[in-house]
Design a protein around this motif. Structure first.
Motif, PDB file in Angstrom:
ATOM      1  N   LYS A 114      -4.249   6.974  -2.223  1.00  0.00           N
ATOM      2  CA  LYS A 114      -4.050   5.633  -1.701  1.00  0.00           C
ATOM      3  C   LYS A 114      -3.995   4.695  -2.891  1.00  0.00           C
ATOM      4  O   LYS A 114      -4.904   4.656  -3.718  1.00  0.00           O
ATOM      5  N   GLY A 115      -2.857   3.979  -2.979  1.00  0.00           N
ATOM      6  CA  GLY A 115      -2.688   3.076  -4.104  1.00  0.00           C
ATOM      7  C   GLY A 115      -2.032   1.781  -3.670  1.00  0.00           C
ATOM      8  O   GLY A 115      -1.629   1.616  -2.521  1.00  0.00           O
ATOM      9  N   VAL A 116      -1.910   0.872  -4.629  1.00  0.00           N
ATOM     10  CA  VAL A 116      -1.273  -0.416  -4.406  1.00  0.00           C
ATOM     11  C   VAL A 116      -0.126  -0.545  -5.393  1.00  0.00           C
ATOM     12  O   VAL A 116      -0.300  -0.313  -6.599  1.00  0.00           O
ATOM     13  N   ASN A 165       0.834  -1.210   0.000  1.00  0.00           N
ATOM     14  CA  ASN A 165       0.000   0.000   0.000  1.00  0.00           C
ATOM     15  C   ASN A 165       0.865   1.255   0.000  1.00  0.00           C
ATOM     16  O   ASN A 165       1.842   1.342   0.750  1.00  0.00           O
ATOM     17  N   THR A 183      -2.336   6.236 -12.116  1.00  0.00           N
ATOM     18  CA  THR A 183      -1.341   5.177 -12.245  1.00  0.00           C
ATOM     19  C   THR A 183       0.026   5.841 -12.318  1.00  0.00           C
ATOM     20  O   THR A 183       0.212   6.815 -13.049  1.00  0.00           O
ATOM     21  N   THR A 209      -1.161   1.820  -8.699  1.00  0.00           N
ATOM     22  CA  THR A 209      -2.480   2.253  -9.153  1.00  0.00           C
ATOM     23  C   THR A 209      -3.327   2.582  -7.932  1.00  0.00           C
ATOM     24  O   THR A 209      -3.229   1.896  -6.911  1.00  0.00           O
ATOM     25  N   GLY A 210      -4.115   3.646  -8.027  1.00  0.00           N
ATOM     26  CA  GLY A 210      -4.923   4.006  -6.875  1.00  0.00           C
ATOM     27  C   GLY A 210      -5.857   5.164  -7.134  1.00  0.00           C
ATOM     28  O   GLY A 210      -6.077   5.565  -8.280  1.00  0.00           O
ATOM     29  N   ASP A 211      -6.375   5.690  -6.038  1.00  0.00           N
ATOM     30  CA  ASP A 211      -7.353   6.775  -6.062  1.00  0.00           C
ATOM     31  C   ASP A 211      -6.786   8.001  -5.358  1.00  0.00           C
ATOM     32  O   ASP A 211      -6.083   7.873  -4.357  1.00  0.00           O
ATOM     33  N   TRP A 212      -7.126   9.179  -5.860  1.00  0.00           N
ATOM     34  CA  TRP A 212      -6.720  10.429  -5.235  1.00  0.00           C
ATOM     35  C   TRP A 212      -7.964  11.294  -5.033  1.00  0.00           C
ATOM     36  O   TRP A 212      -8.967  11.122  -5.726  1.00  0.00           O
ATOM     37  N   THR A 244      -8.695   8.631 -10.422  1.00  0.00           N
ATOM     38  CA  THR A 244      -7.757   7.519 -10.321  1.00  0.00           C
ATOM     39  C   THR A 244      -6.419   7.948 -10.907  1.00  0.00           C
ATOM     40  O   THR A 244      -6.342   8.925 -11.664  1.00  0.00           O
ATOM     41  N   TRP A 255       0.603   5.467   0.329  1.00  0.00           N
ATOM     42  CA  TRP A 255      -0.218   6.590   0.773  1.00  0.00           C
ATOM     43  C   TRP A 255       0.549   7.885   0.545  1.00  0.00           C
ATOM     44  O   TRP A 255       1.769   7.900   0.616  1.00  0.00           O
TER      45      TRP A 255
END
Length: 133
Positions: free
Chosen positions: A71-73, A52, A98, A80-83, A96, A54
């Motif tokens: 928060k992404g992986v 993860n 990347t 890839t994640g969300d902001w 989203t 952050w």
């Protein structure tokens, strides 16, 4: 005179081969954890816990134009994640994102939705105030 010219040429070659001092002490950190600068003028506080990733990011101006969280992986060299923007800043967006991990001191955005401005995030190696050794 030939010896003098040879020494002069040798000196030029040695000086041109010497690394730039701004980069001579740069080393890739062992993790993504650190304070990054963005090409959007922001400062990003990044932490990786397992896979993860952050961050909290904000612009340098007062009051901040933008402030956001991510928060992404991480899977290999891809994150890839969300902001989302948070109320500290004046902007309101979400989406989203990347990122490509060039190394643990350099991230490049490869895809985004929602109008996020920054596309490169890096640790300036000369920045001992933000990243003390």
């Amino acid at each position: 005179m030939t010896k003098l010219r040879s020494f002069g040429l040798m000196g030029i070659l040695i000086l041109s081969a010497a690394p730039n001092s701004a980069f001579a002490l740069c080393a890739t950190p062992p993790t993504l954890n650190g304070t990054f600068r963005g090409n959007d003028g922001g400062t990003y506080y990044i932490r990786q816990v397992g896979s993860n990733v952050w961050w909290f990011g904000r612009s340098a101006d007062q009051p901040p134009t933008f402030a956001n969280v991510f928060k992404g992986v991480r899977n290999g060299n891809t994150i890839t994640g969300d902001w989302a923007d948070v109320p500290l800043g004046r902007t309101r967006g979400a989406g989203t994102m990347t990122l490509n991990v060039v190394n643990n001191a350099d991230l490049r955005r490869t895809a985004v939705t929602g109008g996020f401005g920054g596309s490169r995030f890096f640790i300036p190696c000369e920045d001992v105030i933000l990243n003390p050794q």
